[in-house]
Design a protein around this motif. Structure first.
Motif, PDB file in Angstrom:
ATOM      1  N   MET A  74       0.860  -1.202   0.000  1.00 31.20           N
ATOM      2  CA  MET A  74       0.000   0.000   0.000  1.00 31.20           C
ATOM      3  C   MET A  74       0.895   1.250   0.000  1.00 31.20           C
ATOM      4  O   MET A  74       1.570   1.560   0.964  1.00 31.20           O
ATOM      5  N   GLY A  75       0.945   1.967  -1.132  1.00 34.43           N
ATOM      6  CA  GLY A  75       1.751   3.190  -1.220  1.00 34.43           C
ATOM      7  C   GLY A  75       0.962   4.387  -0.745  1.00 34.43           C
ATOM      8  O   GLY A  75      -0.193   4.258  -0.336  1.00 34.43           O
ATOM      9  N   ALA A  76       1.590   5.568  -0.848  1.00 36.38           N
ATOM     10  CA  ALA A  76       0.938   6.797  -0.351  1.00 36.38           C
ATOM     11  C   ALA A  76      -0.394   7.031  -1.050  1.00 36.38           C
ATOM     12  O   ALA A  76      -1.364   7.464  -0.439  1.00 36.38           O
ATOM     13  N   GLU A  77      -0.464   6.728  -2.379  1.00 32.36           N
ATOM     14  CA  GLU A  77      -1.699   6.954  -3.148  1.00 32.36           C
ATOM     15  C   GLU A  77      -2.832   6.083  -2.626  1.00 32.36           C
ATOM     16  O   GLU A  77      -3.992   6.464  -2.670  1.00 32.36           O
ATOM     17  N   GLU A  78      -2.469   4.887  -2.178  1.00 31.20           N
ATOM     18  CA  GLU A  78      -3.525   3.967  -1.714  1.00 31.20           C
ATOM     19  C   GLU A  78      -4.076   4.340  -0.357  1.00 31.20           C
ATOM     20  O   GLU A  78      -5.141   3.871   0.023  1.00 31.20           O
ATOM     21  N   ILE A  79      -3.342   5.178   0.377  1.00 26.37           N
ATOM     22  CA  ILE A  79      -3.865   5.607   1.685  1.00 26.37           C
ATOM     23  C   ILE A  79      -4.775   6.808   1.440  1.00 26.37           C
ATOM     24  O   ILE A  79      -4.315   7.935   1.254  1.00 26.37           O
ATOM     25  N   GLN A  80      -6.066   6.551   1.411  1.00 31.73           N
ATOM     26  CA  GLN A  80      -7.049   7.601   1.136  1.00 31.73           C
ATOM     27  C   GLN A  80      -7.900   7.914   2.361  1.00 31.73           C
ATOM     28  O   GLN A  80      -8.508   8.966   2.431  1.00 31.73           O
ATOM     29  N   ARG A  81      -7.970   6.980   3.311  1.00 26.26           N
ATOM     30  CA  ARG A  81      -8.843   7.182   4.479  1.00 26.26           C
ATOM     31  C   ARG A  81      -7.980   7.296   5.745  1.00 26.26           C
ATOM     32  O   ARG A  81      -7.351   6.328   6.167  1.00 26.26           O
ATOM     33  N   VAL A  82      -7.968   8.520   6.275  1.00 29.07           N
ATOM     34  CA  VAL A  82      -7.084   8.817   7.404  1.00 29.07           C
ATOM     35  C   VAL A  82      -7.938   9.112   8.633  1.00 29.07           C
ATOM     36  O   VAL A  82      -9.022   9.699   8.521  1.00 29.07           O
ATOM     37  N   GLY A  83      -7.458   8.710   9.792  1.00 26.62           N
ATOM     38  CA  GLY A  83      -8.100   9.066  11.051  1.00 26.62           C
ATOM     39  C   GLY A  83      -7.144   9.895  11.886  1.00 26.62           C
ATOM     40  O   GLY A  83      -5.926   9.713  11.809  1.00 26.62           O
ATOM     41  N   VAL A  84      -7.695  10.824  12.649  1.00 28.00           N
ATOM     42  CA  VAL A  84      -6.869  11.609  13.572  1.00 28.00           C
ATOM     43  C   VAL A  84      -7.574  11.569  14.921  1.00 28.00           C
ATOM     44  O   VAL A  84      -8.789  11.796  14.994  1.00 28.00           O
ATOM     45  N   VAL A  85      -6.837  11.256  15.978  1.00 25.60           N
ATOM     46  CA  VAL A  85      -7.425  11.250  17.322  1.00 25.60           C
ATOM     47  C   VAL A  85      -6.859  12.435  18.085  1.00 25.60           C
ATOM     48  O   VAL A  85      -5.643  12.528  18.273  1.00 25.60           O
ATOM     49  N   GLY A  86      -7.749  13.333  18.501  1.00 24.73           N
ATOM     50  CA  GLY A  86      -7.327  14.530  19.226  1.00 24.73           C
ATOM     51  C   GLY A  86      -7.344  15.710  18.276  1.00 24.73           C
ATOM     52  O   GLY A  86      -6.745  15.636  17.193  1.00 24.73           O
ATOM     53  N   CYS A  87      -8.054  16.778  18.656  1.00 23.35           N
ATOM     54  CA  CYS A  87      -8.050  17.926  17.738  1.00 23.35           C
ATOM     55  C   CYS A  87      -7.627  19.187  18.465  1.00 23.35           C
ATOM     56  O   CYS A  87      -8.216  20.245  18.326  1.00 23.35           O
ATOM     57  N   GLY A  88      -6.550  19.066  19.211  1.00 20.39           N
ATOM     58  CA  GLY A  88      -5.884  20.248  19.757  1.00 20.39           C
ATOM     59  C   GLY A  88      -5.090  20.913  18.635  1.00 20.39           C
ATOM     60  O   GLY A  88      -5.370  20.703  17.448  1.00 20.39           O
ATOM     61  N   LEU A  89      -4.080  21.685  19.041  1.00 23.39           N
ATOM     62  CA  LEU A  89      -3.279  22.414  18.051  1.00 23.39           C
ATOM     63  C   LEU A  89      -2.724  21.496  16.970  1.00 23.39           C
ATOM     64  O   LEU A  89      -2.793  21.805  15.787  1.00 23.39           O
ATOM     65  N   MET A  90      -2.173  20.349  17.400  1.00 19.27           N
ATOM     66  CA  MET A  90      -1.504  19.479  16.445  1.00 19.27           C
ATOM     67  C   MET A  90      -2.506  18.639  15.657  1.00 19.27           C
ATOM     68  O   MET A  90      -2.424  18.559  14.433  1.00 19.27           O
ATOM     69  N   GLY A  91      -3.468  18.034  16.353  1.00 25.47           N
ATOM     70  CA  GLY A  91      -4.432  17.166  15.673  1.00 25.47           C
ATOM     71  C   GLY A  91      -5.224  17.925  14.620  1.00 25.47           C
ATOM     72  O   GLY A  91      -5.442  17.421  13.506  1.00 25.47           O
ATOM     73  N   SER A  92      -5.639  19.157  14.945  1.00 27.83           N
ATOM     74  CA  SER A  92      -6.419  19.899  13.945  1.00 27.83           C
ATOM     75  C   SER A  92      -5.531  20.251  12.748  1.00 27.83           C
ATOM     76  O   SER A  92      -5.979  20.181  11.601  1.00 27.83           O
ATOM     77  N   GLY A  93      -4.280  20.574  12.997  1.00 23.66           N
ATOM     78  CA  GLY A  93      -3.361  20.867  11.882  1.00 23.66           C
ATOM     79  C   GLY A  93      -3.108  19.630  11.026  1.00 23.66           C
ATOM     80  O   GLY A  93      -3.059  19.712   9.789  1.00 23.66           O
ATOM     81  N   ILE A  94      -2.963  18.478  11.680  1.00 21.49           N
ATOM     82  CA  ILE A  94      -2.710  17.238  10.929  1.00 21.49           C
ATOM     83  C   ILE A  94      -3.940  16.881  10.091  1.00 21.49           C
ATOM     84  O   ILE A  94      -3.835  16.517   8.910  1.00 21.49           O
ATOM     85  N   ALA A  95      -5.135  17.020  10.692  1.00 23.72           N
ATOM     86  CA  ALA A  95      -6.370  16.744   9.941  1.00 23.72           C
ATOM     87  C   ALA A  95      -6.444  17.679   8.733  1.00 23.72           C
ATOM     88  O   ALA A  95      -6.775  17.259   7.617  1.00 23.72           O
ATOM     89  N   GLU A  96      -6.099  18.945   8.951  1.00 25.02           N
ATOM     90  CA  GLU A  96      -6.172  19.919   7.848  1.00 25.02           C
ATOM     91  C   GLU A  96      -5.231  19.535   6.701  1.00 25.02           C
ATOM     92  O   GLU A  96      -5.635  19.529   5.541  1.00 25.02           O
ATOM     93  N   VAL A  97      -3.975  19.207   7.020  1.00 25.78           N
ATOM     94  CA  VAL A  97      -3.046  18.929   5.909  1.00 25.78           C
ATOM     95  C   VAL A  97      -3.432  17.639   5.183  1.00 25.78           C
ATOM     96  O   VAL A  97      -3.265  17.535   3.969  1.00 25.78           O
ATOM     97  N   CYS A  98      -3.973  16.666   5.917  1.00 22.67           N
ATOM     98  CA  CYS A  98      -4.403  15.421   5.251  1.00 22.67           C
ATOM     99  C   CYS A  98      -5.583  15.721   4.318  1.00 22.67           C
ATOM    100  O   CYS A  98      -5.636  15.231   3.191  1.00 22.67           O
ATOM    101  N   ALA A  99      -6.526  16.550   4.804  1.00 24.28           N
ATOM    102  CA  ALA A  99      -7.686  16.884   3.965  1.00 24.28           C
ATOM    103  C   ALA A  99      -7.247  17.740   2.776  1.00 24.28           C
ATOM    104  O   ALA A  99      -7.752  17.581   1.665  1.00 24.28           O
ATOM    105  N   ARG A 100      -6.289  18.628   2.998  1.00 24.42           N
ATOM    106  CA  ARG A 100      -5.789  19.438   1.881  1.00 24.42           C
ATOM    107  C   ARG A 100      -5.088  18.574   0.851  1.00 24.42           C
ATOM    108  O   ARG A 100      -4.997  18.930  -0.320  1.00 24.42           O
ATOM    109  N   ALA A 101      -4.582  17.416   1.289  1.00 26.30           N
ATOM    110  CA  ALA A 101      -3.947  16.476   0.356  1.00 26.30           C
ATOM    111  C   ALA A 101      -4.989  15.554  -0.286  1.00 26.30           C
ATOM    112  O   ALA A 101      -4.629  14.545  -0.901  1.00 26.30           O
ATOM    113  N   GLY A 102      -6.268  15.891  -0.119  1.00 28.48           N
ATOM    114  CA  GLY A 102      -7.327  15.150  -0.814  1.00 28.48           C
ATOM    115  C   GLY A 102      -7.809  13.913  -0.081  1.00 28.48           C
ATOM    116  O   GLY A 102      -8.616  13.153  -0.620  1.00 28.48           O
ATOM    117  N   ARG A 103      -7.325  13.688   1.155  1.00 34.66           N
ATOM    118  CA  ARG A 103      -7.726  12.481   1.881  1.00 34.66           C
ATOM    119  C   ARG A 103      -9.024  12.702   2.634  1.00 34.66           C
ATOM    120  O   ARG A 103      -9.305  13.819   3.103  1.00 34.66           O
TER     121      ARG A 103
END
Ligand code: CAA
Length: 295
Positions: free
Chosen positions: A1-30
């Protein structure tokens, strides 16, 4: 499973870091499922993501449509069971070992794909402690992002003694190829590379304030004007959060027993007082009236 195949991402915790990580994953189309313990924390995380997207849009980095599409890719909820179909999960809860272990125990139960990657954004808790909370320690990897996540290019990729090279390679591939980050690898030691260097510097600046050596404004100006750092150490500690700074310092001290990692009393008292930095409106600076120096 390469980077392209990872389309469904989960993030636990939406403090400063979790919300930023969720944002960049969504901006990458995930597709992103972002899970928090309570609805208030979720609402704060959502506002943080919206504010960051607005900032990116006003800087010309995203169109209005792209902001809307990014938000639409993020599903927020309080049920960790919603992560069942995720291919990669990033844990970004508070920097405390027992909390993180509980999250990994839960992820091990709910995440269905046998080859899913379970990763942690910890900056100081041993990855192997999180790995051994699961029945799939070879798939547990550290992916440590930097704040602000949409802006800072680096991700530290951390293999524990039990991580498989395949999982580490896939996690690194996702950070680099899908998210456009640059990666460095670190051994599973408290602080990894960056915090092992950064935290003693921040603590030294706090000790300078504590001893009356110089004011926060002058210490920060010294490093900005004298060394071309984008911000001084006290402004940076406020940005990271003084609770997180203290938690990372405590982990480093516990691991290495070096005095340079011991949090100074002033830092502990500021955390006790709730003066946690930018996210609390006040730390070494006051952010409620335009960022004036506190002391
Ligand atoms: N999305 C996309 N881009 C954004 C953005 C967002 N939400 N917010 C800001 N930006 C962009 C801006 O458009 C700007 O881009 P250009 O250079 O292309 O114009 C750039 O980021 C800088 O933003 P600003 O000009 O608005 O702000 P600034 O110049 O005052 O910089 C800062 C702010 C990026 C925070 C900068 O001060 C900085 O780099 N500080 C150091 C941060 C740092 O060291 N972080 C690491 C902390 S340690 C950590 O996180 C690890 C840990 O475990 C504790």
């Amino acid at each position: 499973m390469g980077a392209e195949e990872i389309q469904r991402v989960g993030v636990v915790g939406c403090g400063l870091m979790g919300s930023g990580i969720a944002e960049v994953c969504a901006r990458a189309g995930r597709s992103v499922v972002l899970v928090e313990v309570d609805a208030r924390a979720l609402a704060r995380g959502r506002s943080r993501i919206e504010a960051s997207l607005r900032r990116a849009a006003s800087a010309g980095k995203l169109s209005e449509d792209e902001c809307g599409e990014t938000l639409a890719r993020i599903e927020l909820g309080t049920d960790i069971g919603a992560l069942g179909d995720r291919q990669l999960v990033v844990e970004a809860v508070v920097e405390a070992g027992p909390e993180k272990v509980r999250v990994f125990e839960a992820l091990d139960k709910v995440v269905e794909a046998h080859d899913a990657l379970l990763t942690s954004n910890t900056s100081s808790i041993p990855i192997v402690k999180l790995a051994t909370a699961t029945q799939r320690p070879e798939q547990v990897v550290g992916l440590h992002f930097f704040n602000p996540v949409p802006v800072m290019p680096l991700v530290e990729v951390v293999a524990s003694l039990l991580s498989s090279e395949e999982s580490v390679g896939r996690a690194e591939g996702f950070a680099v190829d899908a998210l456009g980050k640059s990666a460095i690898r670190s051994k599973d030691r408290a602080g990894f590379v960056v915090n092992a260097l950064l935290i003693p510097y921040l603590l030294s600046a706090i000790r300078m304030v504590e001893s009356g050596f110089a004011s926060p404004r002058d210490i920060d100006a010294g490093m900005v004007e004298g060394c071309a750092h984008p911000m001084g150490p006290l402004a940076l500690a406020d940005l990271i959060g003084l609770d997180t700074t203290a938690a990372v310092a405590n982990s480093l001290y516990e691991e290495f027993k070096e005095p340079l990692y011991a949090p100074p009393p002033l830092l502990a008292r500021m955390v006790d007082a709730g003066l946690l930095g930018r996210k609390a409106g006040r730390g070494f600076y006051d952010y409620t009236d335009g960022g004036e120096v506190e002391g």
